[in-house]
Write a protein that holds these residues in place. Structure first.
Motif, PDB file in Angstrom:
ATOM      1  N   ASP A   1       0.868  -1.171   0.000  1.00  0.00           N
ATOM      2  CA  ASP A   1       0.000   0.000   0.000  1.00  0.00           C
ATOM      3  C   ASP A   1       0.906   1.223   0.000  1.00  0.00           C
ATOM      4  N   PRO A   2       0.898   2.009  -1.069  1.00  0.00           N
ATOM      5  CA  PRO A   2       1.817   3.146  -1.146  1.00  0.00           C
ATOM      6  C   PRO A   2       1.537   4.220  -0.093  1.00  0.00           C
ATOM      7  N   LEU A   3       0.384   4.183   0.549  1.00  0.00           N
ATOM      8  CA  LEU A   3       0.038   5.181   1.553  1.00  0.00           C
ATOM      9  C   LEU A   3       0.333   4.725   2.978  1.00  0.00           C
ATOM     10  N   ASP A   4       0.876   3.513   3.112  1.00  0.00           N
ATOM     11  CA  ASP A   4       1.113   2.960   4.439  1.00  0.00           C
ATOM     12  C   ASP A   4       2.552   2.446   4.531  1.00  0.00           C
ATOM     13  N   GLU A   5       3.187   2.692   5.674  1.00  0.00           N
ATOM     14  CA  GLU A   5       4.539   2.175   5.901  1.00  0.00           C
ATOM     15  C   GLU A   5       4.464   0.656   6.036  1.00  0.00           C
TER      16      GLU A   5
ATOM     17  N   VAL B   1       9.281   0.155  -6.071  1.00  0.00           N
ATOM     18  CA  VAL B   1       8.774  -0.591  -4.918  1.00  0.00           C
ATOM     19  C   VAL B   1       9.724  -1.720  -4.534  1.00  0.00           C
ATOM     20  N   VAL B   2      10.214  -2.468  -5.514  1.00  0.00           N
ATOM     21  CA  VAL B   2      11.130  -3.574  -5.218  1.00  0.00           C
ATOM     22  C   VAL B   2      12.410  -3.037  -4.585  1.00  0.00           C
ATOM     23  N   THR B   3      12.926  -1.944  -5.108  1.00  0.00           N
ATOM     24  CA  THR B   3      14.130  -1.341  -4.541  1.00  0.00           C
ATOM     25  C   THR B   3      13.882  -0.839  -3.119  1.00  0.00           C
ATOM     26  N   GLN B   4      12.742  -0.227  -2.903  1.00  0.00           N
ATOM     27  CA  GLN B   4      12.388   0.291  -1.585  1.00  0.00           C
ATOM     28  C   GLN B   4      12.264  -0.829  -0.570  1.00  0.00           C
ATOM     29  N   LEU B   5      11.660  -1.932  -0.960  1.00  0.00           N
ATOM     30  CA  LEU B   5      11.468  -3.055  -0.034  1.00  0.00           C
ATOM     31  C   LEU B   5      12.774  -3.744   0.249  1.00  0.00           C
TER      32      LEU B   5
END
Length: 72
Positions: free
Chosen positions: A41-45, A68-72
């Motif tokens: 969910d892009p709005l939730d940590e 998203v993959v890089t962020q995770l």
């Protein structure tokens, strides 16, 4: 705790099929258990357990997937 067996990414894909899921990061040949399932969910940590299976619902743009993959 439930009595259900743990599942690997390969088993989840086998059961649900590639019609429902596309793997964009990870190795389906690994037999390591999935630690949990999380819906991105892009709005939730994100609160990610170790070895989580992250479902990116609604992500179709390659740039968004890579971010998203890089962020995770």
């Amino acid at each position: 705790m439930t009595g259900l067996p743990r599942a690997s990414l390969g088993r989840v894909l086998e059961e649900l099929g590639t019609t429902l899921l596309d793997v964009v990061c990870g190795d389906v040949r690994l037999t390591r258990d999935i630690g949990g399932v999380v819906i991105h969910d892009p709005l939730d940590e994100p609160a990610l357990p170790d070895d989580a299976l992250v479902m990116g619902v609604g992500l179709s743009d390659h740039a968004d997937l890579a971010r998203v993959v890089t962020q995770l």
